[in-house]
Design a protein around this motif. Structure first.
Motif, short mmCIF file in Angstrom:
data_model
loop_
_atom_site.label_atom_id
_atom_site.label_comp_id
_atom_site.label_asym_id
_atom_site.label_seq_id
_atom_site.Cartn_x
_atom_site.Cartn_y
_atom_site.Cartn_z
N GLU A 276 -5.78 -0.20 0.05
CA GLU A 276 -4.90 -1.04 0.57
C GLU A 276 -5.01 -2.79 1.05
O GLU A 276 -3.68 -3.64 0.73
CB GLU A 276 -4.31 -0.79 1.46
N ILE B 266 -7.76 -10.97 6.61
CA ILE B 266 -7.60 -9.08 6.94
C ILE B 266 -7.63 -9.11 8.43
O ILE B 266 -8.92 -9.50 8.48
CB ILE B 266 -8.26 -8.58 5.77
N LEU C 246 -3.93 -1.09 8.13
CA LEU C 246 -3.26 -0.82 6.85
C LEU C 246 -5.48 0.01 7.35
O LEU C 246 -6.26 0.16 7.70
CB LEU C 246 -3.68 -1.75 6.47
N ASN D 293 3.17 -3.37 2.80
CA ASN D 293 4.38 -4.00 1.21
C ASN D 293 3.59 -5.75 0.63
O ASN D 293 3.91 -5.99 1.55
CB ASN D 293 5.73 -4.36 1.63
N ALA D 294 2.25 -4.71 0.31
CA ALA D 294 1.30 -6.68 -0.02
C ALA D 294 2.22 -7.06 -0.86
O ALA D 294 2.46 -8.30 -1.18
CB ALA D 294 0.21 -6.14 -1.24
N GLU E 111 -4.79 -4.45 -2.71
CA GLU E 111 -3.33 -4.87 -3.37
C GLU E 111 -3.22 -6.57 -2.37
O GLU E 111 -3.05 -7.19 -2.67
CB GLU E 111 -2.54 -3.79 -2.77
N LEU E 112 -3.51 -6.39 -1.14
CA LEU E 112 -3.61 -8.08 -0.54
C LEU E 112 -4.45 -9.00 -0.73
O LEU E 112 -3.39 -10.11 -1.34
CB LEU E 112 -4.18 -8.40 0.81
N PRO F 207 2.97 -3.83 8.07
CA PRO F 207 2.65 -3.76 7.12
C PRO F 207 2.76 -2.21 5.88
O PRO F 207 3.73 -1.65 6.27
CB PRO F 207 1.04 -2.72 7.80
N ALA G 10 -2.18 -12.00 -0.19
CA ALA G 10 -1.54 -12.11 0.58
C ALA G 10 -1.46 -13.15 1.62
O ALA G 10 0.06 -13.13 2.43
CB ALA G 10 -0.24 -10.82 0.30
N THR H 122 -3.01 -9.32 8.32
CA THR H 122 -2.56 -8.41 8.54
C THR H 122 -3.64 -7.28 8.51
O THR H 122 -4.59 -7.47 7.79
CB THR H 122 -1.48 -8.13 7.51
N MET I 203 4.50 -9.31 1.62
CA MET I 203 3.52 -10.28 2.26
C MET I 203 3.05 -11.58 1.45
O MET I 203 3.35 -12.73 2.52
CB MET I 203 1.89 -9.72 2.32
N ALA I 204 3.59 -11.05 0.03
CA ALA I 204 2.79 -12.42 -0.56
C ALA I 204 4.01 -13.35 -0.84
O ALA I 204 3.57 -14.49 -1.02
CB ALA I 204 2.53 -11.72 -2.12
#
Ligand SMILES: O=C(O)[C@@H](O)[C@H](O)[C@H](O)CO
Ligand SMILES: [Mg+2]
Length: 390
Positions: free
Chosen positions: A256, A269, A251, A230-231, A259-260, A228, A265, A247, A234-235
């Protein structure tokens, strides 16, 4: 009404220490419970709770937003996992107090009931985990899955992927493919299957090799396919695979999760209300998720109070998808914890008692004091001795 004190109750629940937080008030019999369980960090978290007490003792517990702001903004330093777990438990206890004072279940304060029951998923028992890391006997693994389903669940989260880093060994990939197919054949189409990679793959290519062989069994989601935080990565992974990703258990802040959401991404969640700022933090994150077309599948730190808090959140949160469940776990669960959680057809019933409707028996809890935990990560070593993410 004033807060008169904050205390922690640590209970060793075999694989982990539960950290319960009790907020007391000057009103006779009125207190609230929260949970800050953060495995392998127990003494740091109880210390963080002690440090936060100065911001809330003497204050009116019903001013939840105000106290959340004091605990988070007066900090100066970003709170991180340890600090925010402490904040989360205190926040949870404040909601409990407020709801008990008003004589309503917590979900009433969160906007009221939006669903009739709360779907949950569970795990295989710890003893089976050896079979989960890609090397075990496939039919024994399927037996374990079937036994779990027969306990009354229609959703399970399994570990399929072995320790890996920058390479997905072909032998492991082929094993995971067989394992996933065998599980799906065994349980049929009506059981939701999720799998947690724990961020073992170090990059998208390694993750994709495993995801591609699991995707055909149509999991509800694949969790933490990479580490986890680094959005953008992941995207990028999400665009290369045909499978919903999730994810969020590691977080903590609205930023955070935003960003997802901005990058699209993940499909779901998984904030943990014991780490992301309690219900006050969780509500902000739920709104962000909704704006980003993301569902919420809350993580549970495997604690009983945390599960109760999540249940109230799930009852009142529109974009809720499924709840990680942790009831039972130890044979003496019901000796220390009274709760209204009833599992019917793989879902929790909506609780009606004031607050969370829970109580901890502190005397019984004292029979299971803190013990240093066994850290499963110690096994996470690649064949050549390289330390891996577990
Ligand atoms: O999604 C889960 O439940 C797991 O990632 C656990 O949080 C982790 O194994 C620490 O116990
Ligand atoms: Mg997980």
């Amino acid at each position: 009404m004033k807060i008169t004190g904050i205390s922690t109750v640590v209970v060793n629940a075999i694989h982990r220490n539960w950290i319960f937080v009790k907020v007391q008030t000057d009103q006779p019999g009125l207190h609230g419970w929260g949970e800050a369980t953060l495995e392998w960090k127990t003494r740091a978290v109880t210390g963080a709770v002690e440090d936060l007490a100065q911001f809330v003792v003497g204050e009116d517990p019903r001013r939840i937003e105000h106290l959340f702001a004091k605990m988070t903004k007066f900090s100066f330093w970003p709170l991180g996992a340890i600090g925010l777990s402490a904040v989360s438990a205190i926040d949870q206890a404040l909601w409990d107090i407020k709801a008990k004072d008003l004589g309503v279940p917590v979900w009433q304060l969160l906007g009221g009931r939006v669903r009739d029951h709360v779907r949950v998923y569970t795990h295989l028992r710890r003893a089976r985990i050896g079979a989960q890391v890609g090397t075990g006997d496939i039919s024994a693994f399927c037996d374990a899955v079937q036994e779990t389903v027969e306990m009354g669940y229609n959703a399970v989260k399994l570990g399929f992927v072995p320790y890996c880093a920058y390479e997905a060994p072909l032998r492991d990939v082929l094993h995971v493919e067989k394992l996933a197919q065998a599980v799906r054949e065994r349980v049929g189409p009506d059981v939701a299957i999720m799998t947690d990679f724990h961020g073992r793959p170090a990059n998208a290519d390694t993750a994709k090799a495993f995801i591609d062989v699991i995707a055909p069994i149509r999991p509800l989601f694949i969790e933490e396919p990479i580490q986890p935080g680094n959005a953008a990565a992941m995207a990028a992974l999400a665009r290369r695979v045909d499978c919903p990703l999730a994810t969020g258990e590691r977080l903590f802040t609205p930023r955070e999760f935003a960003e997802l959401a901005e990058l699209g991404a993940v499909a779901h969640i998984q904030p943990d209300l014991s780490h992301c700022g309690g219900l006050t933090g969780g509500r902000r994150i739920a709104a962000i998720a909704e704006a980003g077309q993301m569902g919420i599948a809350p993580h549970n730190p495997m604690g009983p109070v945390a599960g109760s808090v999540a249940l109230h959140f799930d009852v009142a949160t529109p974009n809720f998808v499924i709840q990680e469940e942790a009831v039972g776990l130890v044979p003496w669960f019901d000796e220390i914890f009274s709760h209204p959680m009833r599992l019917v057809d793989g879902a929790w019933e909506v609780p009606e008692a004031p607050g969370y409707g829970i109580e901890i028996d502190e005397k019984a809890a004292a029979c299971h004091p803190f013990e240093p935990e066994v850290i499963p990560a110690l096994e996470a070593v690649l064949p050549d001795g390289t330390i891996a993410h577990w």
